[in-house]
Design an enzyme around this catalytic site. Structure first.
Site, PDB file in Angstrom:
ATOM      1  N   HIS A   1      85.636  79.985  99.490  1.00 40.87           N
ATOM      2  CA  HIS A   1      85.326  78.868 100.374  1.00 40.87           C
ATOM      3  C   HIS A   1      84.451  77.881  99.600  1.00 40.87           C
ATOM      4  O   HIS A   1      83.633  78.304  98.789  1.00 40.87           O
ATOM      5  CB  HIS A   1      84.576  79.377 101.616  1.00 40.87           C
ATOM      6  CG  HIS A   1      84.581  78.401 102.733  1.00 40.87           C
ATOM      7  ND1 HIS A   1      83.687  77.361 102.801  1.00 40.87           N
ATOM      8  CD2 HIS A   1      85.404  78.273 103.807  1.00 40.87           C
ATOM      9  CE1 HIS A   1      83.949  76.651 103.884  1.00 40.87           C
ATOM     10  NE2 HIS A   1      84.996  77.182 104.502  1.00 40.87           N
TER      11      HIS A   1
ATOM     12  N   ASP B   1      89.973  83.172 107.573  1.00 34.28           N
ATOM     13  CA  ASP B   1      91.406  83.429 107.668  1.00 34.28           C
ATOM     14  C   ASP B   1      91.817  84.807 107.177  1.00 34.28           C
ATOM     15  O   ASP B   1      92.955  85.216 107.357  1.00 34.28           O
ATOM     16  CB  ASP B   1      92.182  82.365 106.879  1.00 34.28           C
ATOM     17  CG  ASP B   1      92.270  81.093 107.681  1.00 34.28           C
ATOM     18  OD1 ASP B   1      92.217  81.179 108.916  1.00 34.28           O
ATOM     19  OD2 ASP B   1      92.385  80.017 107.073  1.00 34.28           O
TER      20      ASP B   1
END
Ligand code: ACO
Length: 382
Positions: free
Chosen positions: A264, A318
């Site tokens: 991320h 996710d």
């Protein structure tokens, strides 16, 4: 003027606007909406209440929340002609493309010429939040050869979405997990799709064009599309025992190979939303059954940490969301549309914030192309 080497790729660490909607502490795994920790919202709030919080800045009073529920329920049903439009989409098309087209078309049924009227902007916000589940469910059902269902007036946002997808009411724990997933995906600062919404909104484009642009941005595999790719990856790995050999083979073939659902831009530790999702997932699996893919995901995470942990690459939201959705019987390519059903709350909060003191986004470029190139007429070119 900056030199090309000074431009941070992907605008990493470049502040572009002030915002009071959410804050992420990527080192301490903290995320809060309007100052309230997302873990607490996922546990104690509802998607509707969280949406109000994001849009208005404070938790609603009991009366405001009841009215908000009512206003949303009144706007769930979309114009029958829009359903006719969706019927004509190819069943093989991707649901995110269907959603992007449907959101644009929705704006044609409720034209908004100006964005300077606060009441009209609130009305469009209500309609978008209320309609997105209907649009996603209509395409999902039509391509299965089923008729779209009318929204269920007695169910809340999460419960009604599940009902419109499957034609049956969810159990209380399934409703809770969907509601919590919507809360966890509702907002996340200046990510690509939210930035897209703000850039589009800054031209004073109408809210439907703004949200449709954001849906397009979310569809990419480096953003919302990752949850779908995670599930495909877990299917390819097959068993927990195969996680290590699979990872070794992928890395040997391509040293810069990226594990979907990992890494991320902001979090350099495990994404707090992934942690909450995992807890919720385990609760659902106690009721349904524990899918084999969950064990594959756990083993893959274990194998990845010694390799990627030093770079700050850990599971993002996710990594586990797809396993949860698939255990509920939701088709893989509907995962990202569910993300959009949630994130529309954040997009609209940012759109409204952007309009307040708006200036059109128009950043500078560093030109690296040719100059003084003579025009050669076509007859003199080979
Ligand atoms: N697997 C393996 N290595 C990774 C991964 C990954 N998923 N993500 C990043 N890295 C490595 C990079 O190779 C790079 O290593 P290097 O410094 O040796 O070259 C380092 O970590 C930094 O990675 P960047 O790609 O520069 O990070 P960036 O902030 O640009 O990208 C992104 C973030 C797009 C999320 C990236 O981590 C990625 O592609 N992840 C997989 C896709 C994904 O899961 N996307 C969902 C994001 S969350 C969301 O949108 C809801």
């Amino acid at each position: 003027m900056s030199s090309p080497s000074e431009i941070p790729a992907g605008l990493a660490d470049v502040p572009v606007a002030k915002s009071a909607i959410s804050i992420i502490d990527g080192k301490r795994a903290l995320l809060s909406y309007r100052g309230i920790a997302v873990e607490q919202l996922a546990k104690d709030s509802s998607f509707e209440e969280t949406t109000w919080l994001l849009l208005k800045g404070d938790l609603p009073t009991q009366r405001q929340l009841a009215d908000f529920h009512h206003e949303l329920r009144q706007r769930r049903k979309v114009h029958y002609k829009l359903i006719e439009v969706i019927k004509n989409f190819p069943a093989t098309g991707h649901p995110m493309d269907a959603l992007q087209c449907s959101v644009s078309a929705l704006g044609m049924f409720y034209p908004t010429r100006s964005v300077s009227d606060n009441a009209a902007n609130w009305e469009a916000s209500l309609r978008l939040i209320a309609s997105l589940p209907t649009l996603v469910a209509a395409f999902a059902r039509l391509r299965r050869g089923e008729l779209p269902l009318d929204p269920h007036p007695d169910l809340d946002h999460a419960g009604n979405f599940y009902y419109m997808l499957f034609g049956r009411e969810p159990s209380p724990s399934v409703r809770k997990v969907i509601d919590a997933c919507l809360i966890l995906h509702a907002e996340h600062g200046f990510n690509a799709s939210t930035f897209t919404a703000r850039v589009t909104g800054s031209s004073l484009a109408n809210p439907y064009a703004t949200i449709s642009a954001a849906v397009g941005s979310l569809s990419g595999p480096l953003h919302g599309g990752a949850n779908e790719e995670v599930l495909e990856m877990l299917s390819e790995i097959g068993t927990a025992a195969n996680a290590k050999p699979w990872l070794d083979a992928k890395r040997a073939a391509n040293p810069s190979f990226k594990v979907m659902g990992m890494g991320h831009r902001v979090y350099k530790v495990k994404d707090p939303r992934a942690t909450v999702l995992q807890e919720l997932a385990e609760r659902v699996f106690a009721e349904t059954s524990r899918p084999a893919k969950y064990d594959v995901a756990l083993e893959l995470e274990k194998q990845c940490i010694p390799i990627y942990g030093a770079k700050g690459v850990y599971p993002n939201v996710d990594f586990y969301s797809g396993v949860v959705y698939s255990s509920l019987g939701i088709e893989t390519d509907i995962f990202t549309p569910i993300f959009a059903v949630a994130r529309v709350a954040g997009w609209l909060a940012h759109w409204l914030e952007q309009l307040n003191g708006n200036r059109i986004y128009r950043p500078e470029q560093v030109y690296v192309g040719n100059t003084d190139v003579p025009y050669v007429s076509l007859d003199k070119r080979p």
